[in-house]
Design an enzyme around this catalytic site. Structure first.
Site, PDB file in Angstrom:
ATOM      1  N   HIS A  29       0.817  -1.202   0.000  1.00  0.00           N
ATOM      2  CA  HIS A  29       0.000   0.000   0.000  1.00  0.00           C
ATOM      3  C   HIS A  29       0.860   1.265   0.000  1.00  0.00           C
ATOM      4  CE1 HIS A  29      -3.804  -2.206   1.683  1.00  0.00           C
ATOM      5  NE2 HIS A  29      -3.357  -2.704   0.538  1.00  0.00           N
ATOM      6  N   GLU A  72       1.136   3.805   2.012  1.00  0.00           N
ATOM      7  CA  GLU A  72       1.828   4.143   3.252  1.00  0.00           C
ATOM      8  C   GLU A  72       3.123   3.344   3.401  1.00  0.00           C
ATOM      9  OE1 GLU A  72      -2.647   3.913   4.404  1.00  0.00           O
ATOM     10  OE2 GLU A  72      -1.342   3.152   2.822  1.00  0.00           O
ATOM     11  N   CYS A 103      -5.217   0.976   6.581  1.00  0.00           N
ATOM     12  CA  CYS A 103      -5.867  -0.296   6.920  1.00  0.00           C
ATOM     13  C   CYS A 103      -5.258  -0.885   8.187  1.00  0.00           C
ATOM     14  CB  CYS A 103      -5.761  -1.279   5.759  1.00  0.00           C
ATOM     15  SG  CYS A 103      -4.088  -1.858   5.432  1.00  0.00           S
ATOM     16  N   CYS A 148      -1.323  -1.595   7.414  1.00  0.00           N
ATOM     17  CA  CYS A 148      -0.515  -0.374   7.308  1.00  0.00           C
ATOM     18  C   CYS A 148      -0.299   0.258   8.680  1.00  0.00           C
ATOM     19  CB  CYS A 148      -1.187   0.625   6.377  1.00  0.00           C
ATOM     20  SG  CYS A 148      -1.116   0.151   4.645  1.00  0.00           S
ATOM     21  N   ALA A 156     -20.985  10.802 -26.550  1.00  0.00           N
ATOM     22  CA  ALA A 156     -20.430  11.793 -27.476  1.00  0.00           C
ATOM     23  C   ALA A 156     -21.530  12.145 -28.459  1.00  0.00           C
ATOM     24  CB  ALA A 156     -19.218  11.213 -28.202  1.00  0.00           C
ATOM     25  N   LEU A 204     -12.719  -1.073 -27.800  1.00  0.00           N
ATOM     26  CA  LEU A 204     -13.023  -0.831 -26.381  1.00  0.00           C
ATOM     27  C   LEU A 204     -11.794  -0.892 -25.485  1.00  0.00           C
ATOM     28  CD1 LEU A 204     -16.335  -2.908 -26.088  1.00  0.00           C
ATOM     29  CD2 LEU A 204     -16.090  -0.464 -26.548  1.00  0.00           C
ATOM     30  N   GLY A 218     -25.322   2.138 -26.846  1.00  0.00           N
ATOM     31  CA  GLY A 218     -25.790   3.323 -27.548  1.00  0.00           C
ATOM     32  C   GLY A 218     -26.996   3.904 -26.859  1.00  0.00           C
ATOM     33  N   SER A 255     -32.263   2.803 -21.097  1.00  0.00           N
ATOM     34  CA  SER A 255     -32.680   1.802 -20.110  1.00  0.00           C
ATOM     35  C   SER A 255     -32.037   2.065 -18.749  1.00  0.00           C
ATOM     36  CB  SER A 255     -32.305   0.398 -20.592  1.00  0.00           C
ATOM     37  OG  SER A 255     -33.019   0.062 -21.768  1.00  0.00           O
TER      38      SER A 255
END
Length: 374
Positions: free
Chosen positions: A57, A59, A82, A91, A161, A211, A302, A308
């Protein structure tokens, strides 16, 4: 009481932490995006960030770099350290052993395994703790992680877009390219920051996209998720042949077994999702994706799938890229289809929105106000 100079310094150093973390947003997912710096005598002596799932992590990186100089210093971090064993040691143990005398954190960790317990351990060890510096920025930075850990759902961003008159394609379904090069680079940055990119069957057929995040430097590619209730798209799609990340196809029991086999043979993961009006139940799909440790989904098309998601109040954030073009025509493809609102009162409201210029385009980003929608 903290003096004015100390407050200014805390704000300044936390700003630096968030700047570092922002450069690595989403790279350690499903872990949160975290950076840390260690400051002594008003100077930064080390910096660290969490850049990969299961790696040390932020830290721990910062403490390892600082070595003995960490003793008596202040640690700045955008999320509560954590205090439990997971893929890495706690940590808090590292912080206590290092001799750090003060910890400044932007926010509490919403993970039930931490959620204030990390701060308690530090206070018990005699370390001064301050929480809440640039908290809003820290929460925005980890909006994906916060929703995933608290609601067991991925954070959903709807990216569209479109032309100035709200069209995403002409009446002949031509859509490449509505936005300009600079905006396209920004979309690739969004892809690199999110766990998955989701499209519908029509986009898969018409645009045949890859993609992937190709126009930015990134160490991970988003998972590709395609929604196709009958599995009727062709098998020769570009995203299927691209092996830089997993391709998931969400379908229903309407799909033919032979077609499922063909896609699986190509390396695709097929998910059979319950139906809703003979279409893939999108909320059920999101729950399934969350169980697969997908904390965020960037929806790129799209108009039907966008409609939806809006109709079902499943979108958390919108990114609308508006190009200064007028397509016109009642048969041109609108940006959002679906049922839509019956009245203006029921229209989806956007809050905390901001506008920025991107080359010749304008980008509007904002959060969906879910308070008024059932």
């Amino acid at each position: 009481m903290q003096n004015k100079k100390s407050k200014i310094l805390d704000d300044k150093f936390m700003k630096r932490v968030i700047q570092i973390a922002s450069r690595h947003k989403g790279q350690a997912s499903p872990d949160p995006t975290v950076a840390a710096i260690i400051v002594k005598n008003g100077k930064i002596i080390s910096e660290g960030f969490h850049n990969k799932h299961k790696s040390p992590h932020a830290e721990s990186y910062a403490i390892a770099k600082a070595k003995d100089k960490a003793k008596g210093a202040t640690l700045y971090v955008n999320l509560e350290p954590c205090c439990h064993w997971g893929n890495t040691p706690p940590c808090t143990e590292n912080i206590i052993k290092s001799g750090i005398k003060r910890v400044v954190a932007a926010m509490k960790d919403p993970n039930p395994l931490v959620n204030g317990k990390g701060f308690k351990e530090l206070l018990k060890a005699g370390i001064e703790v301050k929480v809440g510096v640039r908290e809003k920025e820290a929460k925005d930075l980890n909006e994906n992680f916060i929703k995933h850990i608290s609601q067991k759902l991925p954070f959903v961003i709807l990216k569209i877009a479109m032309s100035l008159d709200g069209k995403i394609a002409t009446r002949t379904k031509q859509s490449k390219w509505i936005s300009h090069e600079e905006s396209q680079k920004y979309v690739h940055k969004l892809r690199s920051e999110n766990d998955a990119v989701l499209i519908g069957k029509n986009t898969a057929i018409i645009d045949n996209p890859l993609l992937t995040a190709r126009k930015v430097k990134t160490q991970k590619q988003p998972v590709k998720v395609i929604v196709d209730s009958k599995l009727s798209m062709p098998i020769d799609r570009k995203f299927i042949n691209d092996k830089s990340s997993q391709t998931i196809i969400a379908t229903t029991n309407l799909a033919k077994k032979e077609k499922i086999y063909q896609f699986e043979k190509k390396g695709c993961k097929i998910i059979i999702v319950p139906r809703k009006k003979n279409k893939v139940n999108l909320k059920k799909l999101l729950f399934i994706l969350a169980k697969m440790n997908i904390t965020s989904v960037l929806v790129e098309g799209g108009s039907q799938i966008a409609g939806s998601l809006i109709d079902e109040n499943l979108v958390d954030k919108i990114v609308f890229i508006i190009s200064p073009k007028i397509i016109g025509g009642k048969n041109a493809i609108p940006s959002i289809a679906g049922n839509g609102a019956k009245s203006l009162k029921e229209a989806t409201k956007i809050k905390n929105w901001r506008v920025k210029k991107s080359g010749e385009d304008i980008i509007i980003e904002g959060c969906v106000d879910k308070g008024d929608k059932k």
